[in-house]
Design a protein around this motif. Sequence first.
Motif: not given
Length: 208
Positions: A113-125, A158-166
Amino acid sequence: GWEDRRVEFKDWAQVKPTLSLQCVPLLTLPDGRTVQQADAIMRWAAKKAGLYPLDLEEALFVDEMSSTVFEALSKAPRPSSVVSKEMLPGLWTEFMKGSMAMYFDYIQLRMVGPFFRGADLTAADLALFMLVNYFVNGEVSFVPTSYIDGWPGIMTHFAAVKAHPIVEAYDAAYAGVSDAIADVKEFEKLDTSAIDKEIAQRSAPATA
């Protein structure tokens, strides 16, 4: 940027025999070389975008989750020469109660949380986002859009990924590219055995 070329279902019988592995996606590099296999392409793109860990153990966990998503997708019922459109509703009901629920239970358990491995977005997310998006968008007629509500951790993800700047930047840049929901639903109605026969005929060597 990149150019997203999609094959319409009506053209697939003609296009499939021209592909080395007779499947998509197909990535064409700037120098003309081509690559197939979705997971390999995803990992390549993630490394170029800084969405893949340098630490080997962190990369292992990212690979595990990405592979879990792709495995779930590969086992989902779909029309084929042995699966008729009449069989799909029952097969999807069985799949969502069994295998798919097992995958989502495991995925939710593995989240930091918030992503798979913590604070950083990855390919898995992004891989999981793609999978969940299928159901949230109603792309599968036989699965209610509320199905994923049974896993609140995944919905929060899902909501966290959708709101990510990338992701927001991607949506803004490729706003004209639809999720082809209507095409997916049309595919559920196709007689794929007829398509398979047409492809086989196109691929068969000419006889004298």
